[in-house]
Motif scaffolding. Structure first.
Motif, PDB file in Angstrom:
ATOM      1  N   ALA A 156      -7.477  11.361  -6.989  1.00  0.00           N
ATOM      2  CA  ALA A 156      -8.292  10.166  -7.163  1.00  0.00           C
ATOM      3  C   ALA A 156      -9.541  10.370  -6.486  1.00  0.00           C
ATOM      4  CB  ALA A 156      -7.686   8.817  -6.835  1.00  0.00           C
ATOM      5  N   VAL A 157      -9.627  10.704  -5.350  1.00  0.00           N
ATOM      6  CA  VAL A 157     -11.009  11.095  -4.509  1.00  0.00           C
ATOM      7  C   VAL A 157     -11.899  12.222  -5.319  1.00  0.00           C
ATOM      8  CG1 VAL A 157     -11.994  12.040  -2.450  1.00  0.00           C
ATOM      9  CG2 VAL A 157      -9.965  10.312  -2.256  1.00  0.00           C
ATOM     10  N   ILE A 158     -11.214  13.076  -5.811  1.00  0.00           N
ATOM     11  CA  ILE A 158     -11.689  14.365  -6.170  1.00  0.00           C
ATOM     12  C   ILE A 158     -12.462  13.716  -7.625  1.00  0.00           C
ATOM     13  CG2 ILE A 158     -11.453  16.527  -7.568  1.00  0.00           C
ATOM     14  CD1 ILE A 158      -9.323  17.341  -5.343  1.00  0.00           C
ATOM     15  N   ALA A 159     -11.939  13.089  -8.444  1.00  0.00           N
ATOM     16  CA  ALA A 159     -12.219  12.476  -9.538  1.00  0.00           C
ATOM     17  C   ALA A 159     -13.519  11.556  -9.210  1.00  0.00           C
ATOM     18  CB  ALA A 159     -11.083  11.390 -10.286  1.00  0.00           C
TER      19      ALA A 159
ATOM     20  N   THR B 109       0.891  -1.132  -0.218  1.00  0.00           N
ATOM     21  CA  THR B 109       0.064   0.097   0.153  1.00  0.00           C
ATOM     22  C   THR B 109       0.815   1.229   0.076  1.00  0.00           C
ATOM     23  OG1 THR B 109      -1.653  -1.105   1.112  1.00  0.00           O
ATOM     24  CG2 THR B 109      -1.885   1.271   1.121  1.00  0.00           C
ATOM     25  N   ALA B 110       0.611   2.087  -0.856  1.00  0.00           N
ATOM     26  CA  ALA B 110       1.260   3.471  -0.986  1.00  0.00           C
ATOM     27  C   ALA B 110       0.360   4.601  -0.322  1.00  0.00           C
ATOM     28  CB  ALA B 110       1.545   3.950  -2.315  1.00  0.00           C
ATOM     29  N   ALA B 111      -1.034   4.507  -0.462  1.00  0.00           N
ATOM     30  CA  ALA B 111      -1.776   5.558   0.122  1.00  0.00           C
ATOM     31  C   ALA B 111      -3.328   4.754   0.191  1.00  0.00           C
ATOM     32  CB  ALA B 111      -1.909   6.497  -0.658  1.00  0.00           C
ATOM     33  N   LEU B 112      -4.032   5.540   1.163  1.00  0.00           N
ATOM     34  CA  LEU B 112      -5.439   5.097   1.520  1.00  0.00           C
ATOM     35  C   LEU B 112      -6.141   6.456   1.854  1.00  0.00           C
ATOM     36  CD1 LEU B 112      -4.511   1.992   3.828  1.00  0.00           C
ATOM     37  CD2 LEU B 112      -5.644   1.825   1.465  1.00  0.00           C
ATOM     38  N   ALA B 113      -7.437   6.324   1.200  1.00  0.00           N
ATOM     39  CA  ALA B 113      -8.292   7.420   1.559  1.00  0.00           C
ATOM     40  C   ALA B 113      -9.792   6.976   1.782  1.00  0.00           C
ATOM     41  CB  ALA B 113      -8.560   8.407   0.251  1.00  0.00           C
ATOM     42  N   SER B 114     -10.591   7.619   2.613  1.00  0.00           N
ATOM     43  CA  SER B 114     -11.836   7.191   2.901  1.00  0.00           C
ATOM     44  C   SER B 114     -12.735   8.376   2.312  1.00  0.00           C
ATOM     45  CB  SER B 114     -11.936   6.608   4.346  1.00  0.00           C
ATOM     46  OG  SER B 114     -13.254   6.171   4.518  1.00  0.00           O
ATOM     47  N   TRP B 115     -13.744   8.157   1.819  1.00  0.00           N
ATOM     48  CA  TRP B 115     -14.621   9.225   1.483  1.00  0.00           C
ATOM     49  C   TRP B 115     -16.170   8.854   1.504  1.00  0.00           C
ATOM     50  CZ3 TRP B 115     -17.294  10.404  -3.211  1.00  0.00           C
ATOM     51  CH2 TRP B 115     -17.212   9.130  -4.245  1.00  0.00           C
ATOM     52  N   THR B 116     -17.119   9.911   1.323  1.00  0.00           N
ATOM     53  CA  THR B 116     -18.504   9.686   1.044  1.00  0.00           C
ATOM     54  C   THR B 116     -19.138  10.708   0.448  1.00  0.00           C
ATOM     55  OG1 THR B 116     -20.397   8.470   2.240  1.00  0.00           O
ATOM     56  CG2 THR B 116     -19.426  10.324   3.546  1.00  0.00           C
ATOM     57  N   ILE B 117     -20.270  10.511   0.130  1.00  0.00           N
ATOM     58  CA  ILE B 117     -21.246  11.600  -0.493  1.00  0.00           C
ATOM     59  C   ILE B 117     -22.465  11.919   0.166  1.00  0.00           C
ATOM     60  CG2 ILE B 117     -21.945  10.326  -2.349  1.00  0.00           C
ATOM     61  CD1 ILE B 117     -21.501  12.794  -4.030  1.00  0.00           C
ATOM     62  N   ARG B 118     -23.057  12.981   0.336  1.00  0.00           N
ATOM     63  CA  ARG B 118     -24.463  13.276   0.809  1.00  0.00           C
ATOM     64  C   ARG B 118     -25.016  14.474   0.072  1.00  0.00           C
ATOM     65  NH1 ARG B 118     -23.293  14.780   5.840  1.00  0.00           N
ATOM     66  NH2 ARG B 118     -24.870  16.397   5.723  1.00  0.00           N
TER      67      ARG B 118
ATOM     68  N   ALA C 253     -15.211  11.682  -6.616  1.00  0.00           N
ATOM     69  CA  ALA C 253     -16.532  12.589  -6.092  1.00  0.00           C
ATOM     70  C   ALA C 253     -17.200  13.257  -7.237  1.00  0.00           C
ATOM     71  CB  ALA C 253     -15.894  13.679  -5.190  1.00  0.00           C
ATOM     72  N   ARG C 254     -16.532  13.681  -8.332  1.00  0.00           N
ATOM     73  CA  ARG C 254     -16.998  14.487  -9.195  1.00  0.00           C
ATOM     74  C   ARG C 254     -17.939  13.387 -10.212  1.00  0.00           C
ATOM     75  NH1 ARG C 254     -11.600  17.485 -10.982  1.00  0.00           N
ATOM     76  NH2 ARG C 254     -12.204  19.646 -10.217  1.00  0.00           N
ATOM     77  N   ALA C 255     -17.323  12.306 -10.443  1.00  0.00           N
ATOM     78  CA  ALA C 255     -17.910  11.225 -11.279  1.00  0.00           C
ATOM     79  C   ALA C 255     -19.408  10.827 -10.482  1.00  0.00           C
ATOM     80  CB  ALA C 255     -17.195   9.982 -11.418  1.00  0.00           C
ATOM     81  N   ALA C 256     -19.362  10.827  -9.163  1.00  0.00           N
ATOM     82  CA  ALA C 256     -20.559  10.580  -8.380  1.00  0.00           C
ATOM     83  C   ALA C 256     -21.469  11.856  -8.193  1.00  0.00           C
ATOM     84  CB  ALA C 256     -20.100  10.266  -6.830  1.00  0.00           C
ATOM     85  N   GLY C 257     -21.237  13.097  -8.834  1.00  0.00           N
ATOM     86  CA  GLY C 257     -22.204  14.069  -8.732  1.00  0.00           C
ATOM     87  C   GLY C 257     -21.923  15.250  -7.854  1.00  0.00           C
ATOM     88  N   ALA C 258     -20.961  14.955  -7.069  1.00  0.00           N
ATOM     89  CA  ALA C 258     -20.539  16.168  -6.004  1.00  0.00           C
ATOM     90  C   ALA C 258     -20.343  17.383  -6.795  1.00  0.00           C
ATOM     91  CB  ALA C 258     -19.514  15.592  -5.110  1.00  0.00           C
ATOM     92  N   LYS C 259     -20.565  18.463  -6.063  1.00  0.00           N
ATOM     93  CA  LYS C 259     -20.252  19.941  -6.436  1.00  0.00           C
ATOM     94  C   LYS C 259     -19.041  20.335  -5.527  1.00  0.00           C
ATOM     95  CE  LYS C 259     -23.620  20.105  -9.371  1.00  0.00           C
ATOM     96  NZ  LYS C 259     -23.451  19.303 -10.795  1.00  0.00           N
ATOM     97  N   ARG C 260     -18.787  19.892  -4.473  1.00  0.00           N
ATOM     98  CA  ARG C 260     -17.841  20.280  -3.629  1.00  0.00           C
ATOM     99  C   ARG C 260     -17.427  19.023  -2.724  1.00  0.00           C
ATOM    100  NH1 ARG C 260     -22.472  21.072  -1.743  1.00  0.00           N
ATOM    101  NH2 ARG C 260     -22.838  23.361  -2.608  1.00  0.00           N
ATOM    102  N   LEU C 261     -16.001  19.366  -2.363  1.00  0.00           N
ATOM    103  CA  LEU C 261     -15.309  18.029  -1.430  1.00  0.00           C
ATOM    104  C   LEU C 261     -14.935  18.929  -0.025  1.00  0.00           C
ATOM    105  CD1 LEU C 261     -14.432  15.389  -0.956  1.00  0.00           C
ATOM    106  CD2 LEU C 261     -12.090  16.164  -2.248  1.00  0.00           C
ATOM    107  N   LYS C 262     -15.599  18.274   0.927  1.00  0.00           N
ATOM    108  CA  LYS C 262     -14.955  18.921   2.405  1.00  0.00           C
ATOM    109  C   LYS C 262     -14.258  17.978   3.051  1.00  0.00           C
ATOM    110  CE  LYS C 262     -19.098  22.032   3.264  1.00  0.00           C
ATOM    111  NZ  LYS C 262     -19.998  22.223   4.358  1.00  0.00           N
ATOM    112  N   ALA C 263     -13.135  18.574   3.824  1.00  0.00           N
ATOM    113  CA  ALA C 263     -12.361  17.732   4.783  1.00  0.00           C
ATOM    114  C   ALA C 263     -12.201  18.744   6.093  1.00  0.00           C
ATOM    115  CB  ALA C 263     -10.832  17.816   4.031  1.00  0.00           C
ATOM    116  N   MET C 264     -11.829  17.707   7.107  1.00  0.00           N
ATOM    117  CA  MET C 264     -11.843  18.338   8.359  1.00  0.00           C
ATOM    118  C   MET C 264     -10.586  18.137   8.854  1.00  0.00           C
ATOM    119  SD  MET C 264     -13.897  19.902  10.547  1.00  0.00           S
ATOM    120  CE  MET C 264     -15.780  19.624  10.352  1.00  0.00           C
TER     121      MET C 264
END
Length: 165
Positions: free
Chosen positions: A92-95, A58-67, A97-108
């Protein structure tokens, strides 16, 4: 490394076995649950992507979701710091999220995470919220959350960033 400075030969895959990600989250954060936008996300239950070396490491991992129209980046961990892998993972996450129809990406981020604050702002994220004492309040629900972080800075507050997709 490619001429653009990005790591060569990394394969992007959907993560189905989240065991490694959960272990990393427990070490780095003390929990595999994250609160963003006043919602709690368990990385064991949401989408995850990984970048893998040809040998399977593994080189990198990311977890994300959409609402709705907002995607939420819940975790991003590079196991090869300083090599551009985190940038590739975020892209990759941005791509996705866009493909899933998201208009913005938030991180905390927590108030101690100066490297993360620099990383996300250099990638185009803007500050969108400051939540004083949010981590203290969240720690009352999840007491295993670490108390100090980067450079031994006490962790109390949450900083929200977002980018338009």
């Amino acid at each position: 490394m490619s001429p653009a400075g990005e790591p060569d030969d990394l394969e992007l895959r959907v993560v189905t076995d989240k065991g490694e990600l959960l272990k990393i989250m427990m070490v780095a954060w003390g929990s595999h649950r994250m609160m963003i936008d006043l919602h709690v996300y368990d990385v064991a239950e949401i989408d995850a992507l990984g970048l893998y070396e040809p040998n399977g490491r593994t080189a990198a991992l990311a977890s994300w979701t959409i609402r709705g129209e907002t995607a939420y980046l819940c975790a991003l961990h590079s196991l090869r710091p300083g090599e551009g892998v985190a940038i590739q993972m975020l892209d990759a996450v941005i791509a996705a999220a866009r493909a899933a129809g998201a208009k913005r990406l938030k991180a905390m981020l927590t108030n101690d995470n100066m490297p993360g604050l620099v990383f996300y702002q250099r990638r185009g994220f803007r500050l969108s919220g400051l939540y004083l004492d949010a981590i203290d309040a969240y720690r009352s629900v999840v007491p295993t959350i670490i108390k100090t972080g980067y450079k031994d800075i006490p962790i109390h507050d949450a900083i929200e960033l977002e980018i338009a997709l």
